[in-house]
Design an enzyme around this catalytic site. Sequence first.
Site, PDB file in Angstrom:
ATOM      1  N   TYR A  38       0.858  -1.184   0.000  1.00  0.00           N
ATOM      2  CA  TYR A  38       0.000   0.000   0.000  1.00  0.00           C
ATOM      3  C   TYR A  38       0.892   1.231   0.000  1.00  0.00           C
ATOM      4  O   TYR A  38       1.878   1.293   0.740  1.00  0.00           O
ATOM      5  CB  TYR A  38      -0.892   0.004   1.247  1.00  0.00           C
ATOM      6  N   LYS A  73       4.635   8.835   8.894  1.00  0.00           N
ATOM      7  CA  LYS A  73       4.485   8.082  10.147  1.00  0.00           C
ATOM      8  C   LYS A  73       5.554   8.458  11.190  1.00  0.00           C
ATOM      9  O   LYS A  73       5.435   9.534  11.760  1.00  0.00           O
ATOM     10  CB  LYS A  73       4.414   6.593   9.849  1.00  0.00           C
ATOM     11  N   ASP A 103       9.499   3.185  -0.686  1.00  0.00           N
ATOM     12  CA  ASP A 103       8.449   3.738   0.177  1.00  0.00           C
ATOM     13  C   ASP A 103       8.717   3.314   1.620  1.00  0.00           C
ATOM     14  O   ASP A 103       8.388   2.217   2.039  1.00  0.00           O
ATOM     15  CB  ASP A 103       7.075   3.252  -0.292  1.00  0.00           C
TER      16      ASP A 103
HETATM   17  C1  PLP Z   1       0.633   4.488   5.636  1.00  0.00           C
HETATM   18  C2  PLP Z   1       1.361   4.287   4.370  1.00  0.00           C
HETATM   19  C3  PLP Z   1       1.207   5.159   3.283  1.00  0.00           C
HETATM   20  C4  PLP Z   1       0.177   6.263   3.268  1.00  0.00           C
HETATM   21  O1  PLP Z   1       0.477   7.223   4.217  1.00  0.00           O
HETATM   22  P1  PLP Z   1      -0.706   8.242   4.691  1.00  0.00           P
HETATM   23  O2  PLP Z   1       0.011   9.180   5.607  1.00  0.00           O
HETATM   24  O3  PLP Z   1      -1.738   7.399   5.342  1.00  0.00           O
HETATM   25  O4  PLP Z   1      -1.202   8.912   3.468  1.00  0.00           O
HETATM   26  C5  PLP Z   1       2.007   4.990   2.179  1.00  0.00           C
HETATM   27  N1  PLP Z   1       2.917   3.992   2.128  1.00  0.00           N
HETATM   28  C6  PLP Z   1       3.084   3.133   3.141  1.00  0.00           C
HETATM   29  C7  PLP Z   1       4.110   2.066   3.031  1.00  0.00           C
HETATM   30  C8  PLP Z   1       2.307   3.236   4.291  1.00  0.00           C
HETATM   31  O5  PLP Z   1       2.457   2.354   5.285  1.00  0.00           O
END
Ligand code: PLP
Length: 422
Positions: A139, A262, A234
């Site tokens: 994701y 995060k 990512d």
């Molecule tokens: C949570 C997450 C996202 C999206 O981040 P948001 O701050 O919720 O938009 C993108 N990539 C990864 C790997 C994630 O865990």
Amino acid sequence: MTDWWARAQAVIPGGVNSPVRSFRGVGGTPFFVKESQGPYLRTEDGKTLIDYVMGYGPFILGHSAPPVIEAVVNQAQKGLGYGTPTTQEVLYAELLSRSVPNLDVVRLVNSGTEATMSALRVARAVTGRRRVVKFAGCYHGHHDSLLIKAGSGAATLGVPDSGGVPEEVAALTITVPYNDVTAFRALFDRFGSEIAAVILEPVAGNMGTVPPSPGFLEAVQAVTHQHGALLVVDEVMTGFRVAWGGASKLFGLDPDLVCLAKVVGAGMPLGAYGGKREYMSWVAPLGSVYQAGTFSGNPLAVAAGFAQLSTIGGPEFYGGLRERTQYLAHQLVALGQRHGIDVSTNVIGAMFTLFFSDRAPSEFTEVEATNRERYRAFFHGMLARGVFFPPSPFETAFPSSQHDDVVIETTLKAADEVFRTL
Ligand SMILES: *Cc1c(COP(=O)(O)O)cnc(C)c1O
């Protein structure tokens, strides 16, 4: 007593501001949180829960960590934002750049979604190509290019995973199974010259925790670079969670662009993308790739993130946290097995998932094949005993530095009782 859940559903879609919070498909009614401290949530109806969801990842120092709260309160007294540069942004960019491999230049944004969306735009501009590659079960946020589900087969043109995403946009995203180097190579043999970027979670966390198989990341990186595509790592979940500097540091990767959010925002809405100077010089006002934000670099968010990373301080922080996470995950498996239950785990850094399967999954279809009914029963059993685990095995549990021996033993005791009922 007010029925807050009914009131929420009347005015908020599904009663929640992000779908995972509704526990849909898991059954039961979500609880409302009043406050948080360390490893605990306190609910509006007066319960204290041990938390392993931890806001889905940011709170590696525990909830309401004093240095973070203090930094935010101090900044709030000076203003919530100015729409101008601040020296704190510079200090934070320097810290991130020093710590994360190849992060020569970094732009702050407001979420992980914005970070991956912007990184792909840069990659498409730099390469002049349109297609992007992602791995099934990873994701990367909710924008059109990445809200894509795999079709059937080894390497497939994407189909929209959401209403409102045009098929034409989805078709530009190619999806391959995680940890499948053969499928990945085959895809590049066919589409190599059209691919702008490969985006990957260096440790997958959004299909439950699924670490890379030995050699997988290296092969992906080599093939991507051979074909002149950009490697977008990512690290929104893994950054400063699996190690200081993230998974790129841990695995010695050579990313072209890196996405963060995060942990680097410490619970405030902050994300970041950046990477090699030659690519980031395409970003406006230097170059033609437009990307902007009224709140980007917001001083409260920067204060929180900077305080959290400064408190962590460096690689030494992670040793104890990693050990306790390993201990908890492996003890859970041992307990389950003692009750005759097929249970397994993937654990890395301060991330783990408990799977109800005899073997830990290595890609998405294997996660789907685990016993999800049993996970659901486990989740509800734990919640009834005051422990908030992720609502599904497609999520990762996030221990923090505040999950001490007492918290872990309390968790194990609850799990022992729950396993007995499964
Ligand atoms: C949570 C997450 C996202 C999206 O981040 P948001 O701050 O919720 O938009 C993108 N990539 C990864 C790997 C994630 O865990």
